[in-house]
Scaffold this motif. Sequence first.
Motif, PDB file in Angstrom:
ATOM      1  N   ARG A   1       0.825  -1.197   0.000  1.00 53.99           N
ATOM      2  CA  ARG A   1       0.000   0.000   0.000  1.00 53.99           C
ATOM      3  C   ARG A   1       0.866   1.256   0.000  1.00 53.99           C
ATOM      4  NH1 ARG A   1      -2.714   0.739   5.992  1.00 53.99           N
ATOM      5  NH2 ARG A   1      -0.812   0.583   7.244  1.00 53.99           N
ATOM      6  N   PHE A   2       0.249   2.318  -0.514  1.00 51.52           N
ATOM      7  CA  PHE A   2       0.890   3.619  -0.523  1.00 51.52           C
ATOM      8  C   PHE A   2       0.689   4.268   0.847  1.00 51.52           C
ATOM      9  CE2 PHE A   2      -0.652   2.906  -4.908  1.00 51.52           C
ATOM     10  CZ  PHE A   2       0.586   2.823  -5.541  1.00 51.52           C
ATOM     11  N   GLN A   3       1.777   4.766   1.431  1.00 53.36           N
ATOM     12  CA  GLN A   3       1.710   5.324   2.774  1.00 53.36           C
ATOM     13  C   GLN A   3       1.845   6.839   2.749  1.00 53.36           C
ATOM     14  OE1 GLN A   3       4.259   3.386   5.590  1.00 53.36           O
ATOM     15  NE2 GLN A   3       3.984   1.368   4.690  1.00 53.36           N
ATOM     16  N   ILE A   4       1.155   7.477   3.661  1.00 55.33           N
ATOM     17  CA  ILE A   4       1.180   8.929   3.720  1.00 55.33           C
ATOM     18  C   ILE A   4       2.553   9.466   4.105  1.00 55.33           C
ATOM     19  CG2 ILE A   4       0.349   9.023   6.102  1.00 55.33           C
ATOM     20  CD1 ILE A   4      -1.228  11.545   5.307  1.00 55.33           C
TER      21      ILE A   4
ATOM     22  N   SER B   1      -2.523  -7.159  -4.991  1.00 56.70           N
ATOM     23  CA  SER B   1      -3.409  -6.094  -4.558  1.00 56.70           C
ATOM     24  C   SER B   1      -2.590  -4.934  -4.009  1.00 56.70           C
ATOM     25  CB  SER B   1      -4.387  -6.603  -3.489  1.00 56.70           C
ATOM     26  OG  SER B   1      -3.690  -7.049  -2.343  1.00 56.70           O
ATOM     27  N   VAL B   2      -3.138  -3.746  -4.156  1.00 59.14           N
ATOM     28  CA  VAL B   2      -2.504  -2.541  -3.644  1.00 59.14           C
ATOM     29  C   VAL B   2      -3.563  -1.669  -3.004  1.00 59.14           C
ATOM     30  CG1 VAL B   2      -2.710  -1.406  -5.899  1.00 59.14           C
ATOM     31  CG2 VAL B   2      -1.066  -0.544  -4.244  1.00 59.14           C
ATOM     32  N   GLY B   3      -3.226  -1.072  -1.860  1.00 57.76           N
ATOM     33  CA  GLY B   3      -4.132  -0.181  -1.163  1.00 57.76           C
ATOM     34  C   GLY B   3      -3.449   1.133  -0.854  1.00 57.76           C
ATOM     35  N   SER B   4      -4.085   1.947  -0.030  1.00 58.46           N
ATOM     36  CA  SER B   4      -3.513   3.254   0.286  1.00 58.46           C
ATOM     37  C   SER B   4      -3.950   3.685   1.669  1.00 58.46           C
ATOM     38  CB  SER B   4      -3.947   4.290  -0.742  1.00 58.46           C
ATOM     39  OG  SER B   4      -5.357   4.426  -0.741  1.00 58.46           O
ATOM     40  N   GLU B   5      -3.054   4.335   2.382  1.00 64.41           N
ATOM     41  CA  GLU B   5      -3.423   4.961   3.640  1.00 64.41           C
ATOM     42  C   GLU B   5      -4.207   6.247   3.363  1.00 64.41           C
ATOM     43  OE1 GLU B   5       0.088   3.675   6.755  1.00 64.41           O
ATOM     44  OE2 GLU B   5       0.145   5.665   5.834  1.00 64.41           O
ATOM     45  N   PRO B   6      -5.083   6.641   4.265  1.00 61.76           N
ATOM     46  CA  PRO B   6      -5.781   7.912   4.089  1.00 61.76           C
ATOM     47  C   PRO B   6      -4.790   9.068   3.941  1.00 61.76           C
ATOM     48  CG  PRO B   6      -6.789   6.639   5.851  1.00 61.76           C
ATOM     49  CD  PRO B   6      -5.539   5.912   5.473  1.00 61.76           C
TER      50      PRO B   6
END
Length: 266
Positions: free
Chosen positions: A3-6, A22-27
């Motif tokens: 995941r992409f991190q802030i 799979s790939v996700g993202s932090e708010p």
Amino acid sequence: SWRFQINDSPLSFAHIAVAGGSVGSEPGADVSADQLTLTARAKAAFGEDVRLRAPQVSLDGESVLSFSGSTDVHIGDLTVSGGSTVTTVLGRALDLSLDNLTVSSGSRIDVSVKGFPSMQGPGAPQGSTSRMGASYGGVGYRNTATSTYGSADNPTDFGSGGSGPGGGALALTVSDTLTNNGTISVGGSSSASGGSILVHTRALVGSGTFSANGAGINTTSYLGPGAGGRIALYAETATSSFSGVVEAKGACNMEYGYLWYCGGDG
């Protein structure tokens, strides 16, 4: 999966390619890439307050791209092919501004069942044993004539919930060409009403389907069939040759093996 991190933002890539993972993202993550490619049943989910910039985005091989309603998305050309899907999360509208959009046969932009939750919304049935269906653009079965709501010319509302959630809300602004040979849908589930589709584009072509249909009853429900939602498509006539299906139908069910009863069309 990753995941992409802030903490690493802003992130910049030439090409993000996800094959089978799979790939996700932090708010709050901030991501840009010249290309984003999903293949081989890949899944990508961009969540709350994420900023995404990508001139070229393509999905193939039954991949899934999901946005939350608060995602700040700037995409140039979006291509959805190979049985892939673009969607959002429950209770969030999907609003995309694009240069070009292509939805191939067997692929979809699907915001179905993302609207008002069960038994909620302006057109929801009054009582769980009322035999009513949910309304939106049309009147749900046995619902009141005043239970429709929203704008026919500028539809942006969710479908109302029945036994399940109503259809979601989808807005597409395409500066050049929208090609739909697949399915763009905002259907409801189980006595719920369909949602809304609003399209503004220079050219609308293809032979696919735009659908905002209501849903029929399930076997354990004491509700009735849901009504259709609302669809408004705006394109320059001289550059458009869309020959597909545009429908916001009320659902129908059969009783006693021969008697049909239906929600109203949107």
